[in-house]
Design a protein around this motif. Structure first.
Motif, PDB file in Angstrom:
ATOM      1  N   ASP A 130       0.627  16.661  22.397  1.00 36.41           N
ATOM      2  CA  ASP A 130       0.037  15.773  21.361  1.00 36.41           C
ATOM      3  C   ASP A 130       1.003  14.637  20.842  1.00 36.41           C
ATOM      4  OD1 ASP A 130      -2.331  17.286  21.956  1.00 36.41           O
ATOM      5  OD2 ASP A 130      -1.641  18.857  20.597  1.00 36.41           O
ATOM      6  N   SER A 180       3.077  15.782  11.502  1.00 37.25           N
ATOM      7  CA  SER A 180       3.368  15.645  13.123  1.00 37.25           C
ATOM      8  C   SER A 180       4.624  15.707  13.556  1.00 37.25           C
ATOM      9  CB  SER A 180       2.691  14.294  13.676  1.00 37.25           C
ATOM     10  OG  SER A 180       1.344  14.176  13.515  1.00 37.25           O
ATOM     11  N   CYS A 218      -0.669   5.511  15.978  1.00 33.67           N
ATOM     12  CA  CYS A 218      -1.788   6.241  15.550  1.00 33.67           C
ATOM     13  C   CYS A 218      -2.929   5.323  15.967  1.00 33.67           C
ATOM     14  CB  CYS A 218      -1.807   6.254  14.119  1.00 33.67           C
ATOM     15  SG  CYS A 218      -2.911   7.274  13.438  1.00 33.67           S
ATOM     16  N   HIS A 219      -3.922   5.958  16.744  1.00 36.98           N
ATOM     17  CA  HIS A 219      -5.088   5.371  17.022  1.00 36.98           C
ATOM     18  C   HIS A 219      -5.953   4.771  15.889  1.00 36.98           C
ATOM     19  CE1 HIS A 219      -4.878   5.694  21.505  1.00 36.98           C
ATOM     20  NE2 HIS A 219      -4.717   6.724  21.420  1.00 36.98           N
ATOM     21  N   GLU A 241      -8.454   7.274   9.327  1.00 35.12           N
ATOM     22  CA  GLU A 241      -8.628   8.666   9.309  1.00 35.12           C
ATOM     23  C   GLU A 241      -7.923   9.508   8.093  1.00 35.12           C
ATOM     24  OE1 GLU A 241     -10.253   9.376  13.860  1.00 35.12           O
ATOM     25  OE2 GLU A 241      -8.082  10.094  13.228  1.00 35.12           O
ATOM     26  N   ASN A 293      -6.492  12.425   8.354  1.00 31.14           N
ATOM     27  CA  ASN A 293      -5.451  12.919   9.003  1.00 31.14           C
ATOM     28  C   ASN A 293      -5.122  12.147  10.246  1.00 31.14           C
ATOM     29  OD1 ASN A 293      -5.179  15.352   7.468  1.00 31.14           O
ATOM     30  ND2 ASN A 293      -7.080  15.990   8.380  1.00 31.14           N
ATOM     31  N   TRP A 294      -3.862  11.563  10.454  1.00 30.27           N
ATOM     32  CA  TRP A 294      -3.432  10.796  11.428  1.00 30.27           C
ATOM     33  C   TRP A 294      -3.105  11.610  12.531  1.00 30.27           C
ATOM     34  CZ3 TRP A 294       0.454   6.741   8.978  1.00 30.27           C
ATOM     35  CH2 TRP A 294      -0.134   5.674   8.129  1.00 30.27           C
ATOM     36  N   ASN A 295      -3.492  11.067  13.657  1.00 31.22           N
ATOM     37  CA  ASN A 295      -3.206  11.719  15.103  1.00 31.22           C
ATOM     38  C   ASN A 295      -2.017  11.013  15.502  1.00 31.22           C
ATOM     39  OD1 ASN A 295      -3.016  13.174  17.552  1.00 31.22           O
ATOM     40  ND2 ASN A 295      -4.746  12.044  18.405  1.00 31.22           N
ATOM     41  N   LYS A 353       1.175   9.997  17.483  1.00 30.42           N
ATOM     42  CA  LYS A 353       2.086  10.014  18.818  1.00 30.42           C
ATOM     43  C   LYS A 353       3.347   9.146  18.581  1.00 30.42           C
ATOM     44  CE  LYS A 353      -1.734  11.561  21.774  1.00 30.42           C
ATOM     45  NZ  LYS A 353      -2.052  11.502  23.098  1.00 30.42           N
TER      46      LYS A 353
END
Length: 393
Positions: free
Chosen positions: A127, A171, A271-272, A276, A278-280, A282
């Motif tokens: 992730d 993250s 981050c896509h 949002e 909560n940032w996803n 990478k």
């Protein structure tokens, strides 16, 4: 027919032939040009895509057939070491951007570290590293091509402020927790022969060599007209401190080591969707990865930001307190606790990295005229204040 008439007919025929040839050539040239517009010659990427049957191999990740758009290719960055291309593939009636990173020959140790993060570490950190679609070896004189997920950089999506550290730290803590101490050694077979380790013999020897160079440059810099002015108030204290090196805070090592990214600037954080809550996150570009004290990445993330951004300096202490405690709280979610106060650990990490690397760079750049030593004053200020607080002099 007279000789004159014969001559005139010949000249007219030659002229007519010439004009017809011109016209036919123009028409043919236009047709060829139009053909190139309609079907341009394939780029080398397109040729290799077909030659190595990339569509079939990458389609596994999309769950359907993919088709490369030969006309939509953009080179985002190229250096002597690598090239980064943004490509587009069609899948399920939708267009998807993907990244192709080309590692040019020869593949040095630094490039090998990043490649092995993609080859070997990505299953352990699924992730936190862009999804790797395909790795091709031995292309064009031993190049390595890596096709991976496109993750938009945080840089460019918003105006970055210290408040955004809160979005990244969860993250970062996850990255560190997954590879913290025994979690790393439990995967020793994955990492043992390629990932640099802070306490390894080779890295320790390099650190000692750098330490000696720093002391040499300090001796020279005190006689340099420009650097002398900056160093006057710190020179004696620096000599005392450097004589304690190159490892100034064993507590940092005792606090735990993890895989660190080691270059956490916004172009290397993806981050896509930053809209949002909560940032996803990478992390991108892993050539500096190593197994080191985990707090070093907090310096990489926060300390370097404030070193360059004087406009935020007034908020630095409050941001450090907030972020150090947030990082410790996030690590606690994975069962990891720190015996030393988090703010103190952050300051130790900052000074250790500055004293073992950044100070040398500033002195080296200033002495050898490579670039301005414009970060030196900020570093010296921190060494003076935090060095005294942490008992370095």
């Amino acid at each position: 027919m007279t000789k004159t008439n014969k001559s005139g007919g010949y000249e007219k025929g030659r002229s007519d032939g010439f004009e017809k040839g011109k016209k036919d050539g123009y028409v043919k040239g236009f047709e060829d040009a139009q053909a190139l517009v309609d079907s341009p010659p394939l780029h080398d990427i397109s040729v290799k895509w077909r030659e190595f049957q990339c569509a079939e191999k990458i389609s596994i990740h999309f769950g359907t057939t993919v088709v490369l758009n030969d006309r939509k290719m953009e080179c985002l960055k190229e250096t002597v070491k690598s090239a980064i291309w943004k490509l587009e593939v069609g899948a399920d009636n939708q267009e998807h951007p993907i990244i192709l990173k080309i590692f040019k020959a020869p593949v040095t140790d630094q490039k090998l570290t990043e490649l092995n993060m993609y080859r070997k570490a990505s299953p352990i950190l699924p992730d936190l590293i862009p999804t790797i679609y395909l790795i091709l070896e031995g292309i064009n004189d031993d190049e390595v091509w890596v096709f991976m997920e496109f993750v938009p950089q945080v840089k460019g999506q918003l105006i970055f402020t210290p408040d955004h550290f809160d979005k990244i730290i969860p993250s970062l803590a996850k990255l560190h927790a997954l590879t913290y101490n025994e979690n790393f050694y439990n995967k020793w077979d994955v990492f043992e022969d390629w990932l640099p380790r802070y306490e390894s013999e080779s890295v320790s020897a390099e650190r000692l060599k750098q330490h000696e160079k720093t002391m040499e440059y300090l001796e020279k810099a005190i006689d340099h007209p420009e650097l002398k002015l900056k160093l006057n108030d710190s020179y004696n204290d620096l000599q005392i401190i450097l004589n304690k090196g190159p490892v100034y805070f064993p507590e940092l090592i005792e606090a735990g080591k993890s895989i660190i990214h080691n270059d956490l600037q916004t172009p290397n954080i993806g981050c896509h969707n930053v809209a949002e809550e909560n940032w996803n996150i990478k992390f991108i570009d892993w050539e500096g990865a190593r197994f080191s004290p985990c707090w070093f990445d907090m310096f990489n993330l926060i300390g370097v930001f404030f070193a360059y951004r004087k406009d935020w300096r007034a908020d630095e202490d409050l941001v450090i307190e907030r972020c150090a405690r947030l990082y410790a709280a996030e690590m606690l979610k994975y069962g990891i606790t720190f015996e030393v106060d988090p703010i103190r650990l952050y300051k130790m990490a900052y000074l250790q990295r500055v004293l073992e690397r950044s100070l040398y760079n500033q002195l080296h750049w200033g002495m050898d005229g490579i670039k301005s030593a414009f970060l030196l004053e900020g570093y010296l200020e921190k060494i003076k204040i935090w060095g005294k607080e942490l008992g370095l002099y």
